[in-house]
Design a protein around this motif. Structure first.
Motif, PDB file in Angstrom:
ATOM      1  N   GLN A   1       0.835  -1.175  -0.129  1.00 43.83           N
ATOM      2  CA  GLN A   1      -0.096   0.016  -0.081  1.00 43.83           C
ATOM      3  C   GLN A   1       0.889   1.339  -0.145  1.00 43.83           C
ATOM      4  N   ALA A   2       1.897   1.232   0.771  1.00 43.27           N
ATOM      5  CA  ALA A   2       2.881   2.465   0.729  1.00 43.27           C
ATOM      6  C   ALA A   2       3.506   2.503  -0.660  1.00 43.27           C
ATOM      7  N   GLU A   3       3.915   1.389  -1.059  1.00 39.08           N
ATOM      8  CA  GLU A   3       4.596   1.498  -2.428  1.00 39.08           C
ATOM      9  C   GLU A   3       3.405   1.730  -3.684  1.00 39.08           C
ATOM     10  N   GLU A   4       2.336   1.859  -3.493  1.00 39.95           N
ATOM     11  CA  GLU A   4       1.357   1.958  -4.389  1.00 39.95           C
ATOM     12  C   GLU A   4       1.147   3.744  -4.362  1.00 39.95           C
ATOM     13  N   ALA A   5       0.920   3.874  -3.092  1.00 40.35           N
ATOM     14  CA  ALA A   5       0.743   5.359  -2.640  1.00 40.35           C
ATOM     15  C   ALA A   5       2.061   6.247  -3.263  1.00 40.35           C
TER      16      ALA A   5
ATOM     17  N   LYS B   1       1.708   9.193  -6.329  1.00 42.96           N
ATOM     18  CA  LYS B   1       2.370  10.449  -5.815  1.00 42.96           C
ATOM     19  C   LYS B   1       3.254  10.921  -6.914  1.00 42.96           C
ATOM     20  N   SER B   2       4.160  10.221  -7.079  1.00 44.66           N
ATOM     21  CA  SER B   2       5.069  10.387  -8.174  1.00 44.66           C
ATOM     22  C   SER B   2       4.741  10.653  -9.626  1.00 44.66           C
TER      23      SER B   2
ATOM     24  N   LEU C   1      -3.276  15.584  -6.715  1.00 47.53           N
ATOM     25  CA  LEU C   1      -1.912  15.827  -6.151  1.00 47.53           C
ATOM     26  C   LEU C   1      -1.779  15.792  -4.555  1.00 47.53           C
ATOM     27  N   GLN C   2      -2.420  16.847  -3.887  1.00 46.52           N
ATOM     28  CA  GLN C   2      -2.293  16.900  -2.487  1.00 46.52           C
ATOM     29  C   GLN C   2      -2.759  15.911  -1.705  1.00 46.52           C
ATOM     30  N   ILE C   3      -3.891  15.181  -2.356  1.00 43.09           N
ATOM     31  CA  ILE C   3      -4.608  13.951  -1.700  1.00 43.09           C
ATOM     32  C   ILE C   3      -3.615  12.902  -1.865  1.00 43.09           C
ATOM     33  N   ASN C   4      -2.901  12.424  -2.923  1.00 46.16           N
ATOM     34  CA  ASN C   4      -2.042  11.439  -3.068  1.00 46.16           C
ATOM     35  C   ASN C   4      -0.784  11.793  -2.497  1.00 46.16           C
ATOM     36  N   ILE C   5      -0.408  12.946  -2.011  1.00 48.82           N
ATOM     37  CA  ILE C   5       0.721  13.110  -1.307  1.00 48.82           C
ATOM     38  C   ILE C   5       0.184  12.800   0.212  1.00 48.82           C
ATOM     39  N   ALA C   6      -0.648  13.093   0.584  1.00 43.73           N
ATOM     40  CA  ALA C   6      -1.274  12.841   2.047  1.00 43.73           C
ATOM     41  C   ALA C   6      -1.376  11.230   2.152  1.00 43.73           C
ATOM     42  N   LYS C   7      -1.924  10.897   1.148  1.00 44.61           N
ATOM     43  CA  LYS C   7      -1.950   9.270   1.256  1.00 44.61           C
ATOM     44  C   LYS C   7      -0.681   8.553   1.565  1.00 44.61           C
ATOM     45  N   ALA C   8       0.203   9.259   0.653  1.00 45.40           N
ATOM     46  CA  ALA C   8       1.667   8.450   0.573  1.00 45.40           C
ATOM     47  C   ALA C   8       2.383   8.490   1.785  1.00 45.40           C
ATOM     48  N   GLU C   9       2.178   9.818   2.509  1.00 44.17           N
ATOM     49  CA  GLU C   9       2.930  10.236   3.832  1.00 44.17           C
ATOM     50  C   GLU C   9       2.274   9.441   4.926  1.00 44.17           C
ATOM     51  N   ILE C  10       0.982   9.180   5.006  1.00 44.33           N
ATOM     52  CA  ILE C  10       0.141   8.468   5.814  1.00 44.33           C
ATOM     53  C   ILE C  10       0.415   6.768   5.932  1.00 44.33           C
ATOM     54  N   ALA C  11       0.690   6.300   4.534  1.00 50.43           N
ATOM     55  CA  ALA C  11       0.819   4.778   4.336  1.00 50.43           C
ATOM     56  C   ALA C  11       2.483   4.720   4.852  1.00 50.43           C
TER      57      ALA C  11
END
Length: 107
Positions: free
Chosen positions: A48-52, A56-57, A74-84
């Motif tokens: 999940q972290a890798e997908e996020a 984001k990238s 982009l902001q949503i995907n950045i937040a998802k990646a940080e949280i994951a």
């Protein structure tokens, strides 16, 4: 990306699912699979972290190339990646602390 609950008692909030357009949400009538191992949980968190991070990238590249104007996504995907990523690191740290505690026990 859908973050799978680690216990069958945790359910996602319908309001959050509607905001993020999550079609993979766990319904109240469905029962999550039980009997998974800790390795399965860690691999799930890792994937999940890798997908996020990949989402984001990809969004960042599209913004830089001018292929999209969706700053919100982009902001949503950045937040998802940080949280994951933060969740993965915290679970890993808790597992290492538990292992170290077990190793300090005298038999």
């Amino acid at each position: 990306m859908f973050i799978t609950p680690m216990t069958p008692h945790i359910q996602t909030l319908e309001a959050v699912d509607k905001i993020f357009g999550n079609d993979n949400a766990v319904k109240e009538t469905e029962k999550p699979e039980e009997g998974g191992t800790f390795l399965d949980a860690m691999l799930g968190l890792w994937n999940q972290a890798e997908e996020a991070q990949a989402a984001k990238s990809e969004d960042m590249l599209n913004i830089m190339l001018g292929d999209t104007d969706s700053i919100e996504q982009l902001q949503i995907n950045i937040a998802k990646a940080e949280i994951a990523t933060e969740l993965l690191v915290n679970v890993k740290n808790a597992a290492v602390d538990a292992y170290n505690e077990i190793m300090r026990m005298s038999i």
